[in-house]
Structure formats: C-alpha cells, structure tokens
Design an enzyme around this catalytic site. Structure first.
Site, PDB file in Angstrom:
ATOM      1  N   ASP A   1       0.790  -1.005   0.262  1.00 17.34           N
ATOM      2  CA  ASP A   1       0.086  -0.066   0.131  1.00 17.34           C
ATOM      3  C   ASP A   1       0.724   1.240  -0.046  1.00 17.34           C
ATOM      4  O   ASP A   1       0.890   2.169   0.718  1.00 17.34           O
ATOM      5  CB  ASP A   1      -0.855   0.042   1.270  1.00 17.34           C
TER       6      ASP A   1
HETATM    7 MG   LIG Z   1      -2.166   4.557   5.738  1.00 14.93          MG
END
Ligand SMILES: [Mg+2]
Ligand SMILES: Nc1ncnc2c1ncn2[C@@H]1O[C@H](COP(=O)(O)OP(=O)(O)O)[C@@H](O)[C@H]1O
Length: 230
Positions: free
Chosen positions: A153
C-alpha cells in the site's frame, strides 16, 4: 494475545482501548482511515491503530478477520516486520506492542507504534516542489526494496517526512521478498505510488508533477553507494 517490545514496560491490552486514554488519545486527522489515534503515554508518544477493513466489506464485518493462529494475525505480522526492518536500521517507526482478541472464528487486532514527532504525510509538506526531496523519497524506497520489502500500500500518505528524513509507515499486509532488483513487485509498488501522486499531489504541483516524479525515479535508480546509503 499480546506481544510487547522488551524496551517498554507494563503494557497491557487496556492500552489498545482509545477510551482508556481520555484526552491523551487524539484521532489522527491526516492521511488515515479514521482508526488511528495519537496517544501520549508515560513511555513516549505513540500511534494506536485498530485494524479495520476499507471499502464495502467494512460495512459488513468492520473489525473482524478470520482467525488462523496468533502468528498469522495482521497485528502480529506487522509488529514483527516493523521490528525486523527497524533493527536493520531502515526508517520505520519502532513497534511498541501488538494484540489480537479472538472471538469464535474471528479476531480483532490493534498495534501500538512509536510516533515520529513532527512528521507529516508527503502531500502535506511545505516544499513539495523541491526536487531533492523527491530524489530522497526515491532513494528511501530503493533502500526498502533492496531489503526485500514489498509495500503493498505504497501511497503518498504512507510516506512521512520530518525535516529531510523520509519514513515509510503502514506495513499492514506487507512482506519480505527473497528477490529484489527489477522484480515485478517493485514495479507494482512504484505504479501504485504514481497513481497516488496523481491523485494527492498533482493538484498542487500541476505541470511540474512529471518532472518531480522523474526526480523520484532518478533517486530510486541511482546506485546507492554514489550518494551514500543513509
Ligand atoms: Mg495509511
Ligand atoms: N509513527 C507515526 N508517526 C507519526 N504519524 C503517524 C505514524 N503512524 C501513522 N501516522 C499518521 O497516521 C496516519 C494513518 O496511519 P496509517 O498507519 O497509515 O493507518 P491507515 O492508513 O490504515 O489509517 C498516517 O497517514 C500519519 O498521518
């Protein structure tokens, strides 16, 4: 289930309840999903984060994850990964403790990490047009990739800056890969970051954005030894 960094004392599961802290826990407003708090403790400033699903699933199961063993929990895994990278001298916050609570076939999880005082998410720094800063971000990502970290991410809000120092945070679901150097997962991380730059930073830097991105890539691809490893 609880794991505590031996550098910290007397941490219990109660520490993971934001209500316990009263005014000493403040919700993190910038760059998160709303399940993190800054907590002022007698052992330093920390960030408390509850693991929560994003998107549609969140409405159905919120904090529930399927339990398949303590060592497979999101919190335990992130704690261990942070510990390993921190021990290697990579710029991640120090993990303080992690816990998981089992409920039948599900669990809830939370983690406490050391707050990096004064750090701000990348999109919020004052000198977004500074090419050297972008090169430094690229160089830092490269150091993590060389260590094998697949940051699944890697977005702008998971890059924190403090002065000229760059940190990566939010290692939930991230893992160490055996091979690095031009691997597909490394390209995937950079692609993910570019999409986030377009969304979060392009509105500020506008036409300069591709140039700044090239500076990041230059920092990333430059051999580390030629500009120092730190
Ligand atoms: Mg974050
Ligand atoms: N160690 C830390 N030091 C300072 N700020 C932090 C730290 N960890 C997280 N934050 C802040 O909290 C926000 C959310 O944390 P993060 O770990 O990215 O969780 P999530 O994105 O899942 O909400 C970050 O974007 C950052 O603003």
């Amino acid at each position: 289930m609880l794991v505590v960094n031996p550098a910290y004392k007397a941490i219990t599961e109660a520490w993971f309840d934001p209500a316990r802290w009263g005014d000493r826990a403040q919700p993190v407003s910038a760059g998160g999903r709303g399940s993190a708090w800054f907590v002022g403790t007698d052992q330093g400033d920390m960030v408390l984060r509850h693991y929560r699903r994003g998107g549609l699933v969140a409405r159905v199961s919120e904090r529930n994850y399927v339990y398949t063993g303590w060592r497979n929990t999101r919190s335990y895994r992130e704690f261990q990964l942070l510990r390993e990278l921190h021990d290697q001298g990579l710029p991640v916050p120090e993990p303080v403790a992690a816990c998981a609570n089992r409920r039948w076939m599900w669990y809830h999880a939370a983690i406490l990490i050391r707050r990096i005082p004064g750090a701000v998410p990348f999109p919020e720094v004052g000198n977004l047009h500074d090419e050297a800063l972008w090169a430094k971000v690229g160089k830092t990502i490269r150091r993590f990739h060389n260590a094998g970290l697949d940051h699944v991410d890697l977005n702008c809000d998971n890059i924190l800056l403090k002065g000229g120092d760059v940190y990566l945070i939010d290692l939930d679901r991230c893992r160490l890969r055996g091979e690095s150097g031009g691997s597909r997962w490394e390209k995937g991380n950079l692609d993910r970051l570019w999409r986030s730059v377009e969304k979060r930073i392009r509105p500020v830097t506008e036409r300069q954005t591709p140039i700044l991105w090239d500076c990041l890539l230059a920092g990333y691809y430059r051999p580390l030894e030629s500009i120092g490893a730190s």
